[in-house]
Scaffold this motif. Structure first.
Motif, PDB file in Angstrom:
ATOM      1  N   THR A   1       0.823  -1.210   0.000  1.00 36.49           N
ATOM      2  CA  THR A   1       0.000   0.000   0.000  1.00 36.49           C
ATOM      3  C   THR A   1       0.859   1.263   0.000  1.00 36.49           C
ATOM      4  O   THR A   1       2.016   1.241   0.399  1.00 36.49           O
ATOM      5  CB  THR A   1      -0.938   0.002   1.231  1.00 36.49           C
ATOM      6  OG1 THR A   1      -1.825   1.099   1.137  1.00 36.49           O
ATOM      7  CG2 THR A   1      -0.166   0.098   2.523  1.00 36.49           C
TER       8      THR A   1
ATOM      9  N   SER B  35       0.083   5.744   0.641  1.00 27.91           N
ATOM     10  CA  SER B  35      -0.914   6.683   1.121  1.00 27.91           C
ATOM     11  C   SER B  35      -0.638   8.049   0.498  1.00 27.91           C
ATOM     12  O   SER B  35       0.456   8.592   0.651  1.00 27.91           O
ATOM     13  CB  SER B  35      -0.851   6.770   2.650  1.00 27.91           C
ATOM     14  OG  SER B  35      -1.841   7.637   3.126  1.00 27.91           O
TER      15      SER B  35
ATOM     16  N   ASN C   5      -1.421  11.825   0.668  1.00 30.64           N
ATOM     17  CA  ASN C   5      -1.921  12.803   1.623  1.00 30.64           C
ATOM     18  C   ASN C   5      -2.667  13.930   0.909  1.00 30.64           C
ATOM     19  O   ASN C   5      -2.635  14.045  -0.314  1.00 30.64           O
ATOM     20  CB  ASN C   5      -0.753  13.360   2.443  1.00 30.64           C
ATOM     21  CG  ASN C   5      -0.098  12.280   3.269  1.00 30.64           C
ATOM     22  OD1 ASN C   5      -0.702  11.750   4.199  1.00 30.64           O
ATOM     23  ND2 ASN C   5       1.124  11.914   2.922  1.00 30.64           N
TER      24      ASN C   5
ATOM     25  N   CYS D  75      -0.651   4.695   5.892  1.00 25.68           N
ATOM     26  CA  CYS D  75      -1.821   5.545   6.145  1.00 25.68           C
ATOM     27  C   CYS D  75      -1.842   6.118   7.558  1.00 25.68           C
ATOM     28  O   CYS D  75      -2.587   7.055   7.820  1.00 25.68           O
ATOM     29  CB  CYS D  75      -3.097   4.761   5.891  1.00 25.68           C
ATOM     30  SG  CYS D  75      -3.330   3.352   6.989  1.00 25.68           S
TER      31      CYS D  75
END
Length: 157
Positions: free
Chosen positions: A72, A74, A76, A85
């Motif tokens: 994964t 993330s 922002n 995350c």
């Protein structure tokens, strides 16, 4: 269906389970976990959880490699890309979606260096990872500690 236990009474938990049992494929009441840089802000509300979010591992279990950066990213609010995350302080910025393609970031030097840090059991060297408890929320199926030798070979090249 999932609910985070922020100090619910036994009756409240029971009501949640009864109310949503027939509406859900699965139902969980998870523990609060400390996120990135837990020493600055206690996301557990001083509840001192004993189990992971999904109750699959105890918090005293030693987990070396966080699986997050292996599956994964993330993005922002400002387009900056973190490896996780729960990096609410944005201490693990590895790219910028305003100027870089995601596939380049995903396969790039910064994230691979971060992955190697994890593989080598050195997550304590990263300020966002040092006291993060989110790693303990990983399900048994996503723990990758047993594959460190294969991963080292893959990310050292």
């Amino acid at each position: 269906m999932k609910l985070i236990d922020t100090g619910l009474s036994d009756n409240e938990k029971k009501k949640f389970l009864i109310d949503f049992k027939e509406l859900s494929d699965s139902i969980h009441i998870d523990e609060l976990m400390g996120w990135s840089i837990s020493s600055i802000y206690d996301f557990t509300l001083n509840r001192k959880p004993k189990y992971s979010m999904n109750r699959c591992v105890t918090l005293n279990k030693k987990i070396i490699v966080c699986p997050q950066p292996f599956y994964t990213l993330s993005i922002n609010f400002n387009g900056k890309i973190s490896v996780c995350c729960v990096d609410w302080t944005m201490k693990t910025i590895i790219g910028d979606s305003n100027h870089e393609r995601l596939d380049c970031v995903w396969n790039g030097y910064k994230i691979n260096s971060f992955r190697l840090m994890q593989i080598n059991g050195e997550r304590n060297k990263n300020i966002a990872c040092q006291d993060c408890q989110y790693i303990f929320g990983s399900s048994k199926n996503s723990l990758i500690d047993n594959f460190t030798s294969v991963l080292k070979e893959r990310f050292n090249n």
